[in-house]
Design a protein around this motif. Sequence first.
Motif, short mmCIF file in Angstrom:
data_model
loop_
_atom_site.label_atom_id
_atom_site.label_comp_id
_atom_site.label_asym_id
_atom_site.label_seq_id
_atom_site.Cartn_x
_atom_site.Cartn_y
_atom_site.Cartn_z
N SER A 69 26.75 24.52 -37.68
CA SER A 69 26.50 24.72 -36.02
C SER A 69 24.99 25.55 -35.56
CB SER A 69 26.77 26.64 -36.77
OG SER A 69 25.56 27.46 -37.93
N THR A 72 24.76 23.60 -31.98
CA THR A 72 25.70 23.98 -30.90
C THR A 72 24.56 25.17 -30.09
OG1 THR A 72 26.74 25.68 -32.70
CG2 THR A 72 27.89 23.50 -31.94
N ASN A 74 25.11 28.16 -27.31
CA ASN A 74 26.88 29.44 -27.30
C ASN A 74 26.51 29.32 -25.63
OD1 ASN A 74 24.40 31.19 -25.93
ND2 ASN A 74 24.72 32.58 -28.01
N ALA A 75 27.78 29.96 -24.82
CA ALA A 75 27.64 29.98 -23.52
C ALA A 75 26.77 30.07 -22.73
CB ALA A 75 28.64 31.11 -22.98
N ASP A 76 26.36 30.67 -23.17
CA ASP A 76 24.56 31.53 -22.71
C ASP A 76 23.20 30.17 -22.97
OD1 ASP A 76 25.91 33.83 -21.48
OD2 ASP A 76 25.01 35.09 -23.37
N GLY A 77 23.71 28.59 -23.34
CA GLY A 77 22.97 28.13 -23.84
C GLY A 77 22.10 28.18 -24.94
N THR A 80 23.00 28.50 -31.89
CA THR A 80 24.32 29.34 -32.23
C THR A 80 23.46 30.27 -33.79
OG1 THR A 80 25.79 27.86 -33.27
CG2 THR A 80 26.54 28.85 -31.41
N GLN A 204 18.82 20.26 -23.95
CA GLN A 204 19.62 21.00 -23.61
C GLN A 204 21.04 19.82 -23.98
OE1 GLN A 204 20.08 20.61 -19.09
NE2 GLN A 204 19.24 22.32 -18.88
#
Length: 207
Positions: A69, A72, A74-77, A80, A204
């Motif tokens: 993890s 990675t 999450n959806a908000d950048g 995690t 990013q």
Amino acid sequence: MGIEAISSRIMEIQTTIASMSQRTAPVAASASVSTAASSTSTASSFDTVLAQAQSLTSGTSTVTASSASRSTLNADGIPTDLAAYGNGKIPHDALASIGTTGHRLWAPASESFEKLLAAAKADGVDIGITDSYRTYESQVDLAERKGLYSQGGLAATPGTSDHGWGLSLDLKLDGPALAWMRANGAEHGFVEDVPREPWHWTFQGET
């Protein structure tokens, strides 16, 4: 260390089995169904703890799974594995050093930036670091000294900065270094994402 850990787990297994056996042994014939269920539970518990002990010898564990993890967002950048701490509240040990620079970032960002520095150096380009991870308190201080970006200043609203997630860097860039970053930064996952701030680069993910 590994052998001691395995021995400890085996002792726990033996203790667990003995305890369960004592609870389930003196059961009357009328409770045979419950006894069977308890036996199944005992076997299941045995399998679980045995698998955990075996994982110590094979080098696999829940740490291996959680480490995945770390790469990675999450959806908000947000990383995690860092999201639960809060922006600017990340413990020192949860971040990774960028070589010997004294600066720290989210581990995947740090690793990628070290590769970027090596690639730039191979091309004869020197890139320095002014700032990296920024605590919430330092974000507040920066906002007070340099004003909010939304009001013409240079600071993000405290608690929202990508510096607070260990994703952004402020770099020391001369003309050739800035040109190199614009040509090669994205290859290493870093983008120039704040207008008016050519020194600000955010990770990013590598392409």
